[in-house]
Design an enzyme around this catalytic site. Structure first.
Site, mmCIF file in Angstrom:
data_model
loop_
_atom_site.group_PDB
_atom_site.id
_atom_site.type_symbol
_atom_site.label_atom_id
_atom_site.label_comp_id
_atom_site.label_asym_id
_atom_site.label_seq_id
_atom_site.Cartn_x
_atom_site.Cartn_y
_atom_site.Cartn_z
ATOM 1 N N CYS A 116 7.096 11.124 -5.636
ATOM 2 C CA CYS A 116 6.987 11.325 -4.184
ATOM 3 C C CYS A 116 8.302 11.773 -3.549
ATOM 4 O O CYS A 116 8.309 12.259 -2.424
ATOM 5 C CB CYS A 116 6.503 10.045 -3.525
ATOM 6 N N HIS A 256 7.713 10.264 4.006
ATOM 7 C CA HIS A 256 6.681 10.412 2.977
ATOM 8 C C HIS A 256 5.424 9.686 3.447
ATOM 9 O O HIS A 256 5.506 8.574 3.967
ATOM 10 C CB HIS A 256 7.198 9.822 1.668
ATOM 11 N N ASN A 286 -2.014 10.634 0.544
ATOM 12 C CA ASN A 286 -0.718 10.766 -0.132
ATOM 13 C C ASN A 286 -0.808 11.904 -1.148
ATOM 14 O O ASN A 286 -1.462 11.763 -2.183
ATOM 15 C CB ASN A 286 -0.402 9.428 -0.812
HETATM 16 O O1 UT7 Z 1 3.674 7.230 -2.821
HETATM 17 C C1 UT7 Z 1 4.231 6.550 -3.875
HETATM 18 C C2 UT7 Z 1 4.593 5.169 -3.536
HETATM 19 N N1 UT7 Z 1 3.412 4.402 -3.248
HETATM 20 C C3 UT7 Z 1 3.352 3.654 -2.180
HETATM 21 O O2 UT7 Z 1 4.265 3.635 -1.388
HETATM 22 C C4 UT7 Z 1 2.130 2.799 -2.028
HETATM 23 C C5 UT7 Z 1 2.550 1.391 -1.735
HETATM 24 N N2 UT7 Z 1 1.440 0.450 -1.727
HETATM 25 C C6 UT7 Z 1 0.481 0.433 -0.767
HETATM 26 O O3 UT7 Z 1 0.412 1.324 0.062
HETATM 27 C C7 UT7 Z 1 -0.444 -0.735 -0.716
HETATM 28 O O4 UT7 Z 1 0.015 -1.719 -1.610
HETATM 29 C C8 UT7 Z 1 -1.920 -0.405 -1.052
HETATM 30 C C9 UT7 Z 1 -2.542 0.415 0.064
HETATM 31 C C10 UT7 Z 1 -2.016 0.314 -2.366
HETATM 32 C C11 UT7 Z 1 -2.722 -1.712 -1.147
HETATM 33 O O5 UT7 Z 1 -2.596 -2.451 0.065
HETATM 34 P P1 UT7 Z 1 -2.131 -3.971 0.041
HETATM 35 O O6 UT7 Z 1 -2.147 -4.422 1.435
HETATM 36 O O7 UT7 Z 1 -0.836 -4.071 -0.721
HETATM 37 O O8 UT7 Z 1 -3.306 -4.637 -0.751
HETATM 38 P P2 UT7 Z 1 -3.254 -5.555 -2.072
HETATM 39 O O9 UT7 Z 1 -3.125 -4.694 -3.281
HETATM 40 O O10 UT7 Z 1 -2.269 -6.666 -1.876
HETATM 41 O O11 UT7 Z 1 -4.698 -6.155 -2.032
HETATM 42 C C12 UT7 Z 1 -5.146 -7.009 -0.952
HETATM 43 C C13 UT7 Z 1 -6.621 -7.296 -1.126
HETATM 44 C C14 UT7 Z 1 -6.999 -7.754 -2.534
HETATM 45 O O12 UT7 Z 1 -8.061 -8.660 -2.439
HETATM 46 P P3 UT7 Z 1 -7.817 -10.253 -2.509
HETATM 47 O O13 UT7 Z 1 -7.195 -10.500 -3.846
HETATM 48 O O14 UT7 Z 1 -6.886 -10.573 -1.364
HETATM 49 O O15 UT7 Z 1 -9.184 -10.829 -2.358
HETATM 50 C C15 UT7 Z 1 -7.490 -6.485 -3.190
HETATM 51 O O16 UT7 Z 1 -8.391 -6.741 -4.243
HETATM 52 O O17 UT7 Z 1 -7.386 -6.109 -0.888
HETATM 53 C C16 UT7 Z 1 -8.211 -5.814 -2.034
HETATM 54 N N3 UT7 Z 1 -8.286 -4.372 -2.188
HETATM 55 C C17 UT7 Z 1 -9.222 -3.608 -1.593
HETATM 56 N N4 UT7 Z 1 -10.249 -3.923 -0.789
HETATM 57 C C18 UT7 Z 1 -11.026 -2.915 -0.340
HETATM 58 C C19 UT7 Z 1 -7.460 -3.559 -2.894
HETATM 59 N N5 UT7 Z 1 -7.846 -2.279 -2.773
HETATM 60 C C20 UT7 Z 1 -8.952 -2.292 -1.970
HETATM 61 C C21 UT7 Z 1 -9.803 -1.279 -1.472
HETATM 62 N N6 UT7 Z 1 -10.806 -1.628 -0.666
HETATM 63 N N7 UT7 Z 1 -9.612 0.016 -1.774
#
Ligand code: UT7
Length: 332
Positions: A116, A256, A286
């Site tokens: 990225c 980004h 992204n």
């Molecule tokens: O560009 C390169 C660099 N990349 C980035 O900068 C991306 C950085 N990361 C992020 O943007 C975020 O971490 C994500 C958008 C990928 C995920 O968001 P988050 O707030 O960190 O979610 P999480 O992975 O901590 O998951 C929270 C909850 C989990 O459920 P429980 O365990 O709390 O019940 C996940 O299973 O959300 C659930 N979850 C989803 N629910 C619905 C994870 N993905 C999804 C989804 N839809 N697509």
């Protein structure tokens, strides 16, 4: 002797026609529009469909538009650098393929892999060739066909990424404009959190690697998120402090487009209001190396000569960085 700087003299972007909405993703994985919007800011992303269509298609379309806008003949281009993690093939470089597609017969080209942050790394690299007086027309491309390495059964990654990219022309100027300063960083210990397991020399493709879905991007989202929030904001602030710039001096932040929450944190750390932040994550998601040139392309009509712009990125590697740019032309 007068200092030569590398000015961006044009920008053009390209996104494929197919729109993959959050609602369509709801039919593919266990997710929902509300979750995606509130956690990422993304509403839809573009997908490059069709057999044999690689990242070069995105890059070539962007470069063709760029050449037309800047009244440049393809033969005049000296160098093409393509930042991408989704090259058409491991070799030859996608930059070479693009050069051939657009008729840049006198250019040499190479790819640059910094995920990225690729566009920032390529911009800094290309600027060196201009500042040294070596070349007069350098094209910098940031483009990715992320759909080629995304697992559309993995809700943790498939909701985030899209296809697209853009290109800028770098030319010499003796005015106090162009690429002013860059701070670029990397930390290879971040590799476990964002990578593609197989298909490289460490783990070549086998029937097993395909069956185990190891040719797709893997991301431990919450870990990457924590590093991204801190590092992107810190490096953006660092480039400002190093150059005695305050938030009042900044016309635009070009972040980004990985997650709206990371963008907001960076803007807050810099003391920059929302009205100065370029944002198109809602439409494109992204696009990895594509996000920064796509932002410049979208906002080009609003940019004025002399505008102080801070570009900032964080991504796989880990790689991150920030660049201070002075815009070199008024809207045409
Ligand atoms: O560009 C390169 C660099 N990349 C980035 O900068 C991306 C950085 N990361 C992020 O943007 C975020 O971490 C994500 C958008 C990928 C995920 O968001 P988050 O707030 O960190 O979610 P999480 O992975 O901590 O998951 C929270 C909850 C989990 O459920 P429980 O365990 O709390 O019940 C996940 O299973 O959300 C659930 N979850 C989803 N629910 C619905 C994870 N993905 C999804 C989804 N839809 N697509």
């Amino acid at each position: 002797m007068t200092k030569i700087r590398a000015a961006i003299t044009g920008v053009h972007g390209y996104v494929p026609d197919y729109v993959l909405t959050n609602h369509e993703l709801e039919t593919m994985v266990d997710t929902n529009d509300e979750w995606i919007r509130s956690r990422t800011g993304i509403e839809e992303r573009r997908i490059l469909k069709g057999e044999g269509q690689g990242t070069s298609v995105i890059g070539a379309e962007a470069v063709k538009g760029l050449l037309a806008k800047t009244n440049t003949k393809a033969e005049e281009v000296d160098l093409i650098i393509c930042a991408t993690v989704t090259p058409d093939m491991p070799f030859p470089a996608t930059a070479n393929i693009i050069a051939d597609m657009v008729g840049a017969k006198n250019a040499f080209g190479y790819d640059l892999s910094a995920a990225c942050s690729g566009f920032l790394y390529a911009l800094a690299t290309g600027a060196q060739f201009i500042q040294s007086g070596t070349y007069k027309k350098v094209v910098i491309i940031g483009a990715d066909k992320m759909s080629s390495i995304i697992d559309y059964t993995d809700r943790a990654t498939c909701i985030i990424f899209g296809d697209g990219g853009g290109a800028v022309m770098l030319e010499p100027t003796e005015e106090d404009l162009g690429v002013m300063d860059s701070i670029l960083k990397s930390d290879g210990s971040g590799a476990p959190y964002l990578h593609m397991k197989a298909g490289g020399s460490r783990k070549p493709a086998t029937v097993e690697t395909v069956a185990q879905r190891e040719h797709f991007a893997f991301q431990e989202g919450s870990t990457v998120f924590k590093f991204a929030v801190t590092n992107m904001a810190d490096v953006a602030a660092e480039v400002m402090e190093k150059n005695n710039l305050t938030s009042n001096d900044i016309s635009w932040l070009v972040p980004h487009q990985a997650n709206k929450r990371i963008i907001d944190a960076t803007a807050r750390r810099m003391g920059v209001g929302d009205d100065k932040v370029m944002l198109n994550i809602q439409r494109y998601g992204n696009t990895t190396a594509g996000t920064l040139p796509l932002c410049l392309w979208d906002y080009e009509p609003q940019l004025k000569k002399g505008d102080n712009i801070i570009l900032a990125a964080f991504g796989g590697g880990f790689t991150w960085g920030a660049t201070w740019l002075k815009w070199a032309y008024d809207p045409k």
